[in-house]
Design an enzyme around this catalytic site. Structure first.
Site, mmCIF file in Angstrom:
data_model
loop_
_atom_site.group_PDB
_atom_site.id
_atom_site.type_symbol
_atom_site.label_atom_id
_atom_site.label_comp_id
_atom_site.label_asym_id
_atom_site.label_seq_id
_atom_site.Cartn_x
_atom_site.Cartn_y
_atom_site.Cartn_z
ATOM 1 N N ASN A 1 -2.052 0.263 6.839
ATOM 2 C CA ASN A 1 -1.487 -0.970 7.380
ATOM 3 C C ASN A 1 -0.648 -1.743 6.365
ATOM 4 O O ASN A 1 -0.503 -2.958 6.450
ATOM 5 C CB ASN A 1 -2.582 -1.831 8.014
ATOM 6 C CG ASN A 1 -3.684 -2.174 7.035
ATOM 7 O OD1 ASN A 1 -3.585 -1.856 5.854
ATOM 8 N ND2 ASN A 1 -4.719 -2.829 7.521
ATOM 9 N N GLU B 1 -9.603 -10.660 -7.641
ATOM 10 C CA GLU B 1 -8.652 -9.550 -7.486
ATOM 11 C C GLU B 1 -7.479 -9.679 -8.463
ATOM 12 O O GLU B 1 -7.042 -8.681 -9.052
ATOM 13 C CB GLU B 1 -8.159 -9.501 -6.035
ATOM 14 C CG GLU B 1 -9.268 -9.093 -5.065
ATOM 15 C CD GLU B 1 -8.908 -9.250 -3.592
ATOM 16 O OE1 GLU B 1 -9.774 -8.991 -2.752
ATOM 17 O OE2 GLU B 1 -7.753 -9.627 -3.295
ATOM 18 N N HIS C 1 -2.211 -5.429 1.621
ATOM 19 C CA HIS C 1 -3.495 -6.110 1.426
ATOM 20 C C HIS C 1 -3.206 -7.533 0.998
ATOM 21 O O HIS C 1 -2.278 -7.784 0.237
ATOM 22 C CB HIS C 1 -4.312 -5.425 0.312
ATOM 23 C CG HIS C 1 -5.447 -6.301 -0.162
ATOM 24 N ND1 HIS C 1 -6.665 -6.325 0.461
ATOM 25 C CD2 HIS C 1 -5.511 -7.234 -1.160
ATOM 26 C CE1 HIS C 1 -7.445 -7.223 -0.147
ATOM 27 N NE2 HIS C 1 -6.765 -7.780 -1.130
ATOM 28 N N LYS D 1 0.816 -1.211 0.000
ATOM 29 C CA LYS D 1 0.000 0.000 0.000
ATOM 30 C C LYS D 1 0.858 1.274 0.000
ATOM 31 O O LYS D 1 2.060 1.231 0.305
ATOM 32 C CB LYS D 1 -0.925 -0.025 1.217
ATOM 33 C CG LYS D 1 -1.966 -1.153 1.187
ATOM 34 C CD LYS D 1 -2.897 -1.041 2.392
ATOM 35 C CE LYS D 1 -3.990 -2.087 2.365
ATOM 36 N NZ LYS D 1 -4.939 -1.904 3.506
ATOM 37 N N TYR E 1 -12.368 -2.083 -3.276
ATOM 38 C CA TYR E 1 -12.871 -2.113 -1.895
ATOM 39 C C TYR E 1 -14.394 -1.966 -1.847
ATOM 40 O O TYR E 1 -14.943 -1.569 -0.825
ATOM 41 C CB TYR E 1 -12.186 -1.032 -1.064
ATOM 42 C CG TYR E 1 -10.804 -1.429 -0.572
ATOM 43 C CD1 TYR E 1 -10.642 -2.540 0.259
ATOM 44 C CD2 TYR E 1 -9.672 -0.698 -0.909
ATOM 45 C CE1 TYR E 1 -9.396 -2.908 0.727
ATOM 46 C CE2 TYR E 1 -8.411 -1.060 -0.440
ATOM 47 C CZ TYR E 1 -8.281 -2.169 0.384
ATOM 48 O OH TYR E 1 -7.042 -2.539 0.846
#
Ligand code: UDP
Length: 138
Positions: free
Chosen positions: A112, A126, A115, A9, A49
């Protein structure tokens, strides 16, 4: 062998942690069989998302995911989905186990660092959002 989808990320790419994260991934026995750096569009992040679109953090999450580049990856291993979830650690870094990516690198529950898909079915969806079959070299 099975596959999972991973994103390094923006909080991590911004801090130049792509290599450090890949080192943990590879040391855990996951093989990086496809990888690309990309700046997500608003539409891509909202689609990705979409399951969270009613949640209060959705707007902030999409904003963070589109702010700077990410690295999208396909990882291969036996039981790749649960294996990578274990390597990632809990969503909230305060609850993540020692040695996990989120314990090592995450800034907060939102930022965080990584993913990873939560099921084989979602992994396939995905992966297909970002890679064609010929771009995955196992
Ligand atoms: N997230 C957040 N606040 C929350 C829960 C989740 O900002 O209270 C963000 C966080 O970046 C997380 C992502 O939304 O990684 C997706 O949430 P999910 O519950 O699917 O967690 P994950 O599968 O990433 O561990």
């Amino acid at each position: 062998m099975s596959r999972t989808f991973s994103i390094i990320k923006p909080d991590a790419t911004r801090r130049n942690l792509t290599g450090a994260i890949n080192a943990v991934i590879e040391a855990a026995g996951l093989r990086i069989v496809a990888q690309r750096r990309v700046k997500l569009t608003q539409a891509q992040a909202e689609e990705f998302y979409g399951v969270h679109k009613e949640r209060p953090f959705f707007g902030e999450l999409v904003g963070q995911m589109t702010a700077e580049p990410v690295v999208v990856q396909v990882l291969e291993a036996d039981n790749a989905v649960p294996k990578y979830r274990e390597v990632m650690g809990a969503t909230n870094p305060e609850q993540a186990a020692e040695g996990t990516l989120r314990k090592l690198f995450a800034l907060s529950i939102g930022e965080n660092s990584v993913h990873g898909s939560d099921s084989d079915e979602n992994a396939a969806i995905e992966i297909a959002q970002f890679f064609s079959d010929d771009q995955i070299v196992g």
